[in-house]
Design a protein around this motif. Structure first.
Motif, PDB file in Angstrom:
ATOM      1  N   PHE A 112       0.825  -1.209   0.000  1.00 36.17           N
ATOM      2  CA  PHE A 112       0.000   0.000   0.000  1.00 36.17           C
ATOM      3  C   PHE A 112       0.860   1.261   0.000  1.00 36.17           C
ATOM      4  O   PHE A 112       0.538   2.253  -0.664  1.00 36.17           O
ATOM      5  N   LYS A 113       1.946   1.236   0.720  1.00 36.97           N
ATOM      6  CA  LYS A 113       2.872   2.380   0.771  1.00 36.97           C
ATOM      7  C   LYS A 113       3.357   2.754  -0.627  1.00 36.97           C
ATOM      8  O   LYS A 113       3.335   3.925  -1.028  1.00 36.97           O
ATOM      9  N   ALA A 114       3.807   1.744  -1.386  1.00 38.94           N
ATOM     10  CA  ALA A 114       4.308   2.009  -2.733  1.00 38.94           C
ATOM     11  C   ALA A 114       3.202   2.545  -3.638  1.00 38.94           C
ATOM     12  O   ALA A 114       3.436   3.418  -4.480  1.00 38.94           O
ATOM     13  N   GLU A 115       1.993   2.031  -3.462  1.00 40.80           N
ATOM     14  CA  GLU A 115       0.867   2.476  -4.296  1.00 40.80           C
ATOM     15  C   GLU A 115       0.482   3.914  -3.975  1.00 40.80           C
ATOM     16  O   GLU A 115       0.171   4.702  -4.883  1.00 40.80           O
ATOM     17  N   ILE A 116       0.490   4.266  -2.692  1.00 40.40           N
ATOM     18  CA  ILE A 116       0.173   5.645  -2.305  1.00 40.40           C
ATOM     19  C   ILE A 116       1.150   6.616  -2.955  1.00 40.40           C
ATOM     20  O   ILE A 116       0.761   7.677  -3.466  1.00 40.40           O
ATOM     21  N   LYS A 117       2.413   6.257  -2.968  1.00 40.41           N
ATOM     22  CA  LYS A 117       3.425   7.146  -3.572  1.00 40.41           C
ATOM     23  C   LYS A 117       3.165   7.313  -5.063  1.00 40.41           C
ATOM     24  O   LYS A 117       3.275   8.423  -5.598  1.00 40.41           O
ATOM     25  N   GLU A 118       2.831   6.222  -5.750  1.00 41.49           N
ATOM     26  CA  GLU A 118       2.591   6.312  -7.191  1.00 41.49           C
ATOM     27  C   GLU A 118       1.358   7.154  -7.497  1.00 41.49           C
ATOM     28  O   GLU A 118       1.345   7.904  -8.481  1.00 41.49           O
ATOM     29  N   VAL A 119       0.339   7.066  -6.659  1.00 42.42           N
ATOM     30  CA  VAL A 119      -0.908   7.791  -6.919  1.00 42.42           C
ATOM     31  C   VAL A 119      -0.823   9.250  -6.472  1.00 42.42           C
ATOM     32  O   VAL A 119      -1.249  10.153  -7.200  1.00 42.42           O
ATOM     33  N   THR A 120      -0.270   9.494  -5.287  1.00 45.33           N
ATOM     34  CA  THR A 120      -0.300  10.847  -4.711  1.00 45.33           C
ATOM     35  C   THR A 120       1.043  11.554  -4.731  1.00 45.33           C
ATOM     36  O   THR A 120       1.098  12.773  -4.540  1.00 45.33           O
ATOM     37  N   GLY A 121       2.135  10.806  -4.890  1.00 50.04           N
ATOM     38  CA  GLY A 121       3.471  11.386  -4.789  1.00 50.04           C
ATOM     39  C   GLY A 121       3.993  11.460  -3.370  1.00 50.04           C
ATOM     40  O   GLY A 121       5.134  11.882  -3.142  1.00 50.04           O
ATOM     41  N   LEU A 122       3.173  11.052  -2.397  1.00 48.51           N
ATOM     42  CA  LEU A 122       3.566  11.126  -0.988  1.00 48.51           C
ATOM     43  C   LEU A 122       4.262   9.836  -0.556  1.00 48.51           C
ATOM     44  O   LEU A 122       3.752   8.743  -0.785  1.00 48.51           O
ATOM     45  N   ASP A 123       5.396   9.974   0.076  1.00 46.27           N
ATOM     46  CA  ASP A 123       6.160   8.824   0.566  1.00 46.27           C
ATOM     47  C   ASP A 123       5.844   8.622   2.041  1.00 46.27           C
ATOM     48  O   ASP A 123       6.565   9.094   2.924  1.00 46.27           O
ATOM     49  N   VAL A 124       4.745   7.933   2.299  1.00 46.62           N
ATOM     50  CA  VAL A 124       4.306   7.749   3.679  1.00 46.62           C
ATOM     51  C   VAL A 124       5.208   6.759   4.399  1.00 46.62           C
ATOM     52  O   VAL A 124       5.824   5.887   3.787  1.00 46.62           O
ATOM     53  N   THR A 125       5.268   6.893   5.705  1.00 46.21           N
ATOM     54  CA  THR A 125       6.075   6.011   6.547  1.00 46.21           C
ATOM     55  C   THR A 125       5.204   4.883   7.095  1.00 46.21           C
ATOM     56  O   THR A 125       4.042   5.107   7.448  1.00 46.21           O
ATOM     57  N   VAL A 126       5.764   3.677   7.159  1.00 50.04           N
ATOM     58  CA  VAL A 126       5.072   2.545   7.770  1.00 50.04           C
ATOM     59  C   VAL A 126       5.658   2.334   9.165  1.00 50.04           C
ATOM     60  O   VAL A 126       6.875   2.189   9.321  1.00 50.04           O
ATOM     61  N   VAL A 127       4.789   2.337  10.179  1.00 44.47           N
ATOM     62  CA  VAL A 127       5.227   2.137  11.556  1.00 44.47           C
ATOM     63  C   VAL A 127       4.321   1.128  12.241  1.00 44.47           C
ATOM     64  O   VAL A 127       3.164   0.941  11.853  1.00 44.47           O
ATOM     65  N   VAL A 128       4.864   0.468  13.255  1.00 44.38           N
ATOM     66  CA  VAL A 128       4.075  -0.400  14.125  1.00 44.38           C
ATOM     67  C   VAL A 128       3.835   0.357  15.411  1.00 44.38           C
ATOM     68  O   VAL A 128       4.778   0.670  16.149  1.00 44.38           O
ATOM     69  N   ASP A 129       2.590   0.686  15.692  1.00 48.35           N
ATOM     70  CA  ASP A 129       2.278   1.566  16.818  1.00 48.35           C
ATOM     71  C   ASP A 129       0.806   1.367  17.170  1.00 48.35           C
ATOM     72  O   ASP A 129      -0.040   1.228  16.284  1.00 48.35           O
ATOM     73  N   SER A 130       0.488   1.397  18.438  1.00 49.06           N
ATOM     74  CA  SER A 130      -0.902   1.211  18.868  1.00 49.06           C
ATOM     75  C   SER A 130      -1.647   2.528  19.007  1.00 49.06           C
ATOM     76  O   SER A 130      -2.835   2.534  19.332  1.00 49.06           O
TER      77      SER A 130
END
Length: 771
Positions: A112-130
């Motif tokens: 999903f991270k890679a897809e978001i970047k391709e669609v929006t240009g945003l390089d979101v961070t993936v974290v494990v957090d509650s």
């Protein structure tokens, strides 16, 4: 070549043949709001005076939606947050997957991270957090597993002021929630990717949402099959069946004495010499390659079901062992003789070798279109293979519907799932009554067979959207209980569609196959997930434009081969400034390589590029799918290498000659298509070709001189057919040291087809006609 004036380009754009109007996107249908916690409520919202957000358009459509009153916007601060309690998945993930070791939330988040970047240009961070924040997208599990309507792949989606939460029963269910978000982002591109606030409760009506791909009768690289999985997963398909062996339809041995010479395909390449000989040289896959492939599709929520189709469709084996075929001139040569003990042992040895390559809990043994006089022998074979595979691999077997065509007294084991495909071969209603689980791939409604005279060349998307559902086995008689089943029938596993290459590799290109698949996937997905709930309320003409936008913007897809363009000219190189500058306005500038150079050609005609066998021009593009037109001026020197290349890409080549004839030749997917056009040496010629969706026309000196054909070799066809080629535009010349030796000028690519009269205009005015 002298630079083309802006007025000439404008004149071309203004010609009647290019006056293309864009279809306006209709407003989304809006409904009355309901409580989304209701298990059986239709997807509803209201826009009224309270400005509640309407149901977002996605494919498949949402089962339930409760609209909010604002928007949430993805931003540079957005994170993909994974609940640490479920990051590595849960036991339910494996219980409700057809493959062992399915992907988990972390795997899906990376996709999903890679897809978001391709669609929006945003390089979101993936974290494990509650503790997600208001800008975050939170992925978690823990939805009620006892809620039967969530169907194990369902999910709850909440888009609010505090962020976005996707909660599901299984990790794959959460991934389907990200498909919904991804599609919403694609359709919000003109609204700064702002998403409507609201909550959804979404779930599939059917467990198995299947696509089947015949990769046996046409060599297909694994990269293409990955894109099939990427595209279908975008629409929430969860199962892919790969048909690894087959051959063209054969006549009896008596009528086809050369049957052993016919093309056959077996795509699994073992390092065991006992089985290595069966693998095709043009395309086959090693154990390691299949391991990597399965790891990839898992992260897209897709299960792989491998198929080795026996005892028919087995020319890949009988051509090596003709003694294994039925020893009669009145039967086909691709039928294994199940009465031969060597054949019985071979079928077990074959699955022993390859069954362990796959994570699937289900294996398909095919078992269709066999000798109808050997019904009980075939039925015993099916049951025997079921018992063998269960004991050997702890896996279950599926087969193509065949019981009607193979009459006998032996009952086929009810643990074997039947993929119904034709009423001549099986009766799905009767099978279900006798306790068999069935998947619906009924032909012709679910069959895509390019270039076929018997089945769909392109799936009729509107017919599927308006009339088909998985419980419908007779689309023309939907009310007939003897021809259809109850929509809630528990033994109805699901359905989908199949892509067959009955007419072999010559008839259709890889790019055409993807085009057909992508245009079929959305409508079937709608019915497999939501049924007629949405299609009964949203007219096809409102649904189709948005479906088109979605399929044309799927992240990770390259096979679409339709580069972006600001106008009708995709590329225009005139070389007048001494470089390969693109004058189309798209900035697809080329590059001179290995000694290619711009030279003044004299004769008052400006500049051109000089190529030798080793030099070439590269472009930033790969290919273009129809419709298109490509043209240029060429002055070849007198001596050329055999198979000298004019244009090339990974999809094919245009040659100015071939090894046996000095004629313009097209090469695609390992097949060659000759014309009778010869470019005279040391003379300027204008060569162009255009594909319009039904044919590829070739123009010599601005007049159409040829239409590309292939010879249909099927015994029941035997005729020339028009061929639709993909335009290779990655290089002018070739990187392999086999370029055309001579001058190139006035290269252009249009993103639409052209015709004879306009081609003369393009050649003489746009390209500044040379002698």
């Amino acid at each position: 070549m002298r630079r083309v004036s802006v007025s000439i380009l404008a004149a071309i754009a203004a010609m009647g043949v290019v006056n293309v109007m864009a279809t306006p996107v209709p407003s989304k249908t809006e409904y009355t709001s309901v409580d989304a916690s209701s298990n059986n409520s239709p997807s509803t919202t209201s826009s009224g005076d309270c400005k509640v957000q309407p149901t977002p358009f996605v494919i498949p459509s949402l089962q339930q939606w409760d609209g909010g009153k604002g928007e949430w916007k993805i931003s540079k601060n957005t994170r993909l947050v994974i609940d640490p309690k479920y990051a590595k998945g849960i036991s339910l993930d494996s219980e409700h997957s057809v493959m062992v070791n399915p992907a988990n939330l972390q795997d899906y988040a990376a996709t999903f991270k890679a897809e978001i970047k391709e669609v929006t240009g945003l390089d979101v961070t993936v974290v494990v957090d509650s503790k997600p924040k208001k800008d975050d997208i939170f992925l978690t599990l823990g939805a009620d597993a006892k809620d039967s309507s969530l169907n194990q792949e369902g999910y709850l989606l909440d888009i609010g002021k505090k962020g976005v939460t996707v909660q599901a029963v299984t990790s794959r269910g959460a991934f389907w929630g990200t498909r919904t978000l991804l599609q919403m982002l694609i359709l919000a591109d003109e609204n700064d990717f702002a998403l409507p606030q609201g909550s959804a409760r979404d779930y599939p009506n059917y467990n198995e949402r299947l696509t089947m791909h015949d990769i046996a009768r046409k060599p297909v690289p694994l990269s293409d099959i990955k894109e099939y999985a990427t595209m279908t997963s975008f629409f929430k398909y969860n199962t892919q069946q790969l048909h690894f062996n087959d051959n063209p339809g054969l006549q009896t041995k008596k009528l086809m004495p050369d049957w052993q010479t016919k093309y056959s395909g077996f795509r699994l390449k073992s390092d065991n010499e006992k089985f290595a000989k069966y693998a095709n040289a043009d395309a086959s896959y090693t154990k390691q390659e299949m391991r990597e492939y399965q790891d990839f599709i898992k992260t897209h929520g897709v299960d792989l079901i491998p198929e080795i189709d026996l005892p028919a469709h087995s020319l890949a084996f009988t051509k090596h062992h003709p003694e294994w075929s039925i020893q009669s001139d009145t039967v086909r040569g691709d039928w294994l003789d199940l009465g031969n003990p060597e054949v019985q042992q071979f079928t077990k040895d074959l699955w022993t070798e390859f069954g362990g390559w796959f994570d699937a809990k289900h294996l398909s043994i095919g078992a269709d279109e066999y000798d109808a006089t050997k019904g009980d022998l075939a039925r015993a074979f099916v049951n025997d293979m079921h018992d063998f595979i269960a004991a050997k691999f702890n896996k279950t077997v599926r087969m193509w519907g065949s019981d009607t065509q193979l009459p006998g007294t032996i009952d086929i084991d009810t643990d074997i799932l039947t993929v119904h495909w034709d009423w001549t071969y099986s009766n799905p209603v009767d099978l279900i009554k006798r306790g068999h689980k069935v998947t619906n791939l009924n032909a012709p409604d679910c069959y895509l067979v390019p270039r076929s005279q018997s089945y769909e060349d392109f799936i009729d998307e509107q017919k599927v959207y308006e009339l088909w559902e998985p419980w419908v086995f007779d689309i023309l008689d939907r009310a007939n209980a003897s021809r259809n089943v109850d929509p809630n029938e528990p033994l109805l596993a699901g359905g989908g569609f199949a892509n067959w290459i009955d007419f072999l590799s010559e008839s259709v290109t890889r790019v055409e196959i993807y085009d057909r698949l992508s245009k079929a996937a959305g409508a079937y997905a709608e019915k497999l997930w939501t049924g007629a709930k949405n299609s009964d309320k949203v007219a096809y003409e409102h649904w189709a434009p948005l479906a088109k936008k979605l399929r044309e913007n799927i992240p990770g897809i390259t096979l679409d081969r339709r580069p972006e363009s600001k106008g009708q000219f995709l590329v225009s190189y005139d070389f007048e400034d001494g470089s390969v500058k693109d004058d189309s306005g798209n900035n697809y500038d080329g590059k001179l390589n290995n000694g290619a150079k711009v030279v003044d050609i004299g004769e008052g005609h400006g500049k051109a590029v000089q190529l030798t066998a080793d030099s070439f021009i590269t472009t930033p593009l790969e290919s273009i799918r129809y419709p298109y037109a490509i043209g240029m001026w060429v002055k070849p020197n007198g001596e050329q290498k055999a198979d000298a290349v004019l244009l090339e890409s990974g999809d094919g080549k245009v040659l100015i000659s071939n090894s046996t004839s000095p004629t313009i030749t097209f090469e695609q997917d390992g097949n060659r298509y000759n014309t009778q056009i010869v470019l005279p040496p040391n003379t300027w010629s204008h060569i162009a070709f255009s594909a319009d969706g039904t044919k590829t026309s070739v123009f010599y000196n601005m007049r159409r001189q040829a239409i590309v054909h292939y010879f249909n070799p099927r015994w029941d066809q035997l005729r020339n057919e028009t061929m639709l080629l993909t335009g290779p535009i990655n290089t002018i010349g070739s990187k392999s040291g086999n370029s055309v030796d001579g001058l190139i000028d006035g290269f252009f690519v249009l993103n639409r087809a052209s015709y004879g009269g306009e081609m003369a205009f393009l050649g003489k005015h746009y390209a500044n006609a040379l002698p």
